[in-house]
Scaffold this motif. Sequence first.
Motif, PDB file in Angstrom:
ATOM      1  N   THR A 121       0.085  -6.269   4.482  1.00 13.23           N
ATOM      2  CA  THR A 121       0.296  -5.794   5.843  1.00 13.23           C
ATOM      3  C   THR A 121      -0.758  -6.420   6.735  1.00 13.23           C
ATOM      4  OG1 THR A 121       0.565  -3.807   7.220  1.00 13.23           O
ATOM      5  CG2 THR A 121      -1.201  -3.765   5.596  1.00 13.23           C
ATOM      6  N   ARG A 122      -0.590  -6.272   8.041  1.00 16.00           N
ATOM      7  CA  ARG A 122      -1.575  -6.842   8.959  1.00 16.00           C
ATOM      8  C   ARG A 122      -2.917  -6.115   8.868  1.00 16.00           C
ATOM      9  NH1 ARG A 122       1.775  -6.773  14.447  1.00 16.00           N
ATOM     10  NH2 ARG A 122       3.190  -5.509  13.200  1.00 16.00           N
ATOM     11  N   SER A 123      -3.975  -6.864   9.044  1.00 16.72           N
ATOM     12  CA  SER A 123      -5.310  -6.264   9.060  1.00 16.72           C
ATOM     13  C   SER A 123      -5.442  -5.340  10.264  1.00 16.72           C
ATOM     14  CB  SER A 123      -6.380  -7.358   9.138  1.00 16.72           C
ATOM     15  OG  SER A 123      -7.664  -6.797   9.377  1.00 16.72           O
ATOM     16  N   PRO A 124      -5.945  -4.123  10.069  1.00 14.25           N
ATOM     17  CA  PRO A 124      -6.072  -3.193  11.197  1.00 14.25           C
ATOM     18  C   PRO A 124      -7.256  -3.484  12.107  1.00 14.25           C
ATOM     19  CG  PRO A 124      -6.892  -2.155   9.205  1.00 14.25           C
ATOM     20  CD  PRO A 124      -6.316  -3.484   8.790  1.00 14.25           C
ATOM     21  N   ASP A 125      -8.196  -4.306  11.645  1.00 12.48           N
ATOM     22  CA  ASP A 125      -9.412  -4.512  12.437  1.00 12.48           C
ATOM     23  C   ASP A 125      -9.967  -5.934  12.384  1.00 12.48           C
ATOM     24  OD1 ASP A 125     -10.311  -4.588   9.846  1.00 12.48           O
ATOM     25  OD2 ASP A 125     -11.417  -2.699   9.940  1.00 12.48           O
ATOM     26  N   GLU A 156      -4.900 -12.581  16.287  1.00  8.95           N
ATOM     27  CA  GLU A 156      -4.872 -11.173  16.712  1.00  8.95           C
ATOM     28  C   GLU A 156      -5.335 -10.995  18.152  1.00  8.95           C
ATOM     29  OE1 GLU A 156      -9.200 -11.552  15.500  1.00  8.95           O
ATOM     30  OE2 GLU A 156      -7.286 -12.538  15.111  1.00  8.95           O
ATOM     31  N   ALA A 218      -5.514  -2.843   2.735  1.00  6.04           N
ATOM     32  CA  ALA A 218      -5.352  -2.656   4.173  1.00  6.04           C
ATOM     33  C   ALA A 218      -4.547  -1.400   4.487  1.00  6.04           C
ATOM     34  CB  ALA A 218      -4.683  -3.881   4.789  1.00  6.04           C
ATOM     35  N   THR A 219      -3.583  -1.072   3.624  1.00  2.00           N
ATOM     36  CA  THR A 219      -2.785   0.136   3.846  1.00  2.00           C
ATOM     37  C   THR A 219      -3.665   1.382   3.787  1.00  2.00           C
ATOM     38  OG1 THR A 219      -2.217   0.029   1.484  1.00  2.00           O
ATOM     39  CG2 THR A 219      -0.583  -0.790   3.047  1.00  2.00           C
ATOM     40  N   LYS A 222      -5.714   1.535   6.954  1.00  2.00           N
ATOM     41  CA  LYS A 222      -4.910   2.021   8.081  1.00  2.00           C
ATOM     42  C   LYS A 222      -4.783   3.537   8.044  1.00  2.00           C
ATOM     43  CE  LYS A 222      -2.100  -2.050   9.139  1.00  2.00           C
ATOM     44  NZ  LYS A 222      -0.733  -2.603   9.233  1.00  2.00           N
ATOM     45  N   ILE A 225      -8.104   4.971   9.224  1.00  2.39           N
ATOM     46  CA  ILE A 225      -8.253   4.819  10.672  1.00  2.39           C
ATOM     47  C   ILE A 225      -7.380   5.830  11.413  1.00  2.39           C
ATOM     48  CG2 ILE A 225      -7.792   3.262  12.615  1.00  2.39           C
ATOM     49  CD1 ILE A 225      -8.574   0.939  10.741  1.00  2.39           C
ATOM     50  N   ALA A 226      -6.145   6.011  10.921  1.00  5.00           N
ATOM     51  CA  ALA A 226      -5.236   6.973  11.553  1.00  5.00           C
ATOM     52  C   ALA A 226      -5.761   8.393  11.414  1.00  5.00           C
ATOM     53  CB  ALA A 226      -3.849   6.853  10.933  1.00  5.00           C
TER      54      ALA A 226
END
Length: 267
Positions: A121-125, A156, A218-219, A222, A225-226
């Motif tokens: 998945t995309r990197s959150p940061d 990004e 990364a999941t 995320k 972070i959420a």
Amino acid sequence: MLYGAMKVGIGGPLRLAFRPWVEGLENIPAEGPAILASNHLSFSDSFFLPAVLDRKVTFIAKAEYFTTPGIKGRMTAAFFKGVGQLPVDRSGTRGAGEAAIKSGIEVLERGELFGIYPEGTRSPDGRLYRGKPGGLARVTLATGAPVIPVAMIDTEKIQPPGKVVPKLMRPGIRIGKPLDFRRYQGMEQDRFILRAVTDEVMYEIMKLSGQEYVDMYATAAKRQIAEAAKAEKQAQKEAQKEAGKADREDKAHEKRETEPEKERSGP
């Protein structure tokens, strides 16, 4: 033919508008199968990388992009097919993984390029996260295809979350030397081998990208972070509630203090 038309229609304008710089194009073979394993910073990664390559590269995309009804849905499906993306049903984690592996093997058996994001998945940061050992390692061990590490740079920053209009700036792409894992063929069921192959690829991506590496998925990041954002929002709500309560208490206290004065100053 559709891919060629979409490449000209999308790749040309992308290169003209954003002028991406590229290093290591010589590491892409002129023919034959290869796996392009890239970090994942932005939705646009799957467009910028194919735009700078002469060969077609196929990525995996979620099935919803291909099955949405209506005119918009059909246009979206045509777009993703045109840029070389394959639909995979991600409703079940294990099933999705197996479907992605099968699709990747089929692409490579045709002698084509297969693009994959080992982080899943995309990197959150903007940091580089631990690669998932299932897809990338199993595909390379099943086919013997070399793995070419790729680093997307600054993609990004072009369209951060919440921004509708992309920022015109130059992203970068660094392409590393091919990695050969044929020495491990036949060992696809050994989880330690899968982990070792994935970690070696992620290390090369880290060197190319210059990203800080985080030894977690990364999941999971995320989710953290959420959850942190949710907790902060709840804390702010509680603080506002307490501030309101304190304000009401202060006003009540002032009212009690002024009432005797009114009685004393009465007739």
